[in-house]
Enzyme design. Structure first.
Site, short mmCIF file in Angstrom:
data_model
loop_
_atom_site.label_atom_id
_atom_site.label_comp_id
_atom_site.label_asym_id
_atom_site.label_seq_id
_atom_site.Cartn_x
_atom_site.Cartn_y
_atom_site.Cartn_z
N GLU A 97 -48.33 5.33 17.42
CA GLU A 97 -49.51 4.54 17.08
C GLU A 97 -50.66 5.00 17.97
O GLU A 97 -50.42 5.51 19.06
CB GLU A 97 -49.26 3.04 17.24
N CYS A 123 -42.11 13.36 1.05
CA CYS A 123 -42.95 14.37 0.39
C CYS A 123 -43.72 13.83 -0.82
O CYS A 123 -44.49 14.56 -1.44
CB CYS A 123 -42.11 15.57 -0.02
#
Length: 338
Positions: A97, A123
């Site tokens: 983060e 993907c």
């Protein structure tokens, strides 16, 4: 899921600057390959990937995404203050983060009112991001949505090479980690907007998805590499694609001859060939980028679309299919009318 008021106002990709050949990677694995009696051309012969691209050392996914986004916004002519949501779809991350979207939002200087968040779906994440953005535009929540992706394979490939060079490496270790060596790098961005604001722009028609999460254990990606059961992943991915194609026939009106061009998520030569064969699609309609760029994860499908446009393949009115399979397993197929 179908849309009536969503268009593509901008599309841009950025290629990473360093071309790394499969031959060069195999040279670094020579002690291991020699000990196992495997040829020095193993990577290229097994995958069809001649090379892939790397960024400079230390270059971050958010930087790649920002480069592509700047090009996309410049092409569109849309004021960045009018972007209502930024969605990052990168598998690679700068940090745990903050989000990649937060970093790109700040780098672009987007308005404080612009929502920003990451979407993770292996993907397929870029296609998922397009669908989320399309829904937000369709319901009038935002007028413009920017989807970005930045992928960098250098660190994962380097860590995998180090592991595979160990004297204790077994043939199974090589097989399980082989897919990491096919990964490439790149950046891509797409700006979606209300169709009535740009009626001549390519139209995002809609998308369908299917899941086969009973196969969730076939591919596990970490920061330092990817571990796959390649054979089972390919077999079950093709079966899922066939199920998804049947849904696309029903929902999007597809058949073998309906699509004029194809933007595929490209993993390798065998994956691309078998997918086209299984769906009865013409290989000439699918621009192949995997030989020179490898598997670029969720950036792959939009980068193929962008490179197809760059190559002059796309003409007004063409129906373009966007097809992808992601670890999990999930499959998504979408249509654009250029």
């Amino acid at each position: 899921m179908r849309f009536t008021n969503v268009s593509i106002l901008g599309l841009a990709h950025v290629d990473a600057p360093h071309r790394i050949t499969s031959e060069a990677l195999c040279e670094r694995l020579e002690p291991t390959l020699s000990r196992m009696g495997m040829g020095s051309d193993l990577l290229e012969s097994a995958s069809g990937i001649v090379a892939r691209r790397f960024w400079d050392v230390g270059f971050q996914p958010s930087q790649a995404a920002t480069l592509a986004a700047e090009r996309c916004l410049a092409e569109s002519g849309v004021d960045r203050r009018d972007v209502g949501v930024l969605i990052s779809t990168s598998v690679c991350r700068d940090y745990v983060e903050p989000s990649v979207a937060c970093l790109v939002h700040g780098a672009l200087g987007l308005d404080a009112s612009c929502l920003n968040f990451d979407v993770g779906n292996a993907c397929l994440a870029f296609l998922t991001g397009m669908q989320i953005a399309g829904n937000m535009i369709e319901r009038g929540q935002v007028e413009h949505a920017l989807i970005v992706d930045g992928e960098g394979a250098r660190d994962a490939v380097e860590a995998t090479l180090t592991r595979l060079r160990r004297p204790e490496t077994t043939p199974r270790d090589l097989r399980d980690q082989f897919a990491t060596l096919t990964l490439g790098s790149g950046g891509v961005a797409m700006l979606l907007g209300r169709r009535d604001l740009a009626p001549e722009a390519p139209r995002f028609v809609g998308a369908v998805e299917r899941a086969a999460t009973q196969h969730r254990g076939l591919c596990h990606g970490q920061v330092d590499g990817m571990y796959t059961d390649g054979k089972a992943l390919l077999t079950n991915g093709i079966l899922l694609a066939q199920d998804t194609w049947a849904l696309a026939r029903e929902s999007l009106g597809w058949d073998e001859g309906a699509l004029d061009d194809l933007a595929l998520h490209q993993v390798s030569a065998s994956h691309t060939t078998l997918l086209l064969e299984a769906l009865g699609l013409d290989p000439a309609k699918a621009l192949s980028i995997y030989p020179e760029f490898g598997n670029i994860g969720p950036a792959s499908v939009p980068m193929v679309l962008s490179k197809s446009r760059e190559a002059g393949r796309l003409r007004r009115g063409m129906r373009v299919g966007l097809l992808g399979i992601g670890s999990g397993l999930n499959c998504s197929m979408a249509e654009i009318v250029w």
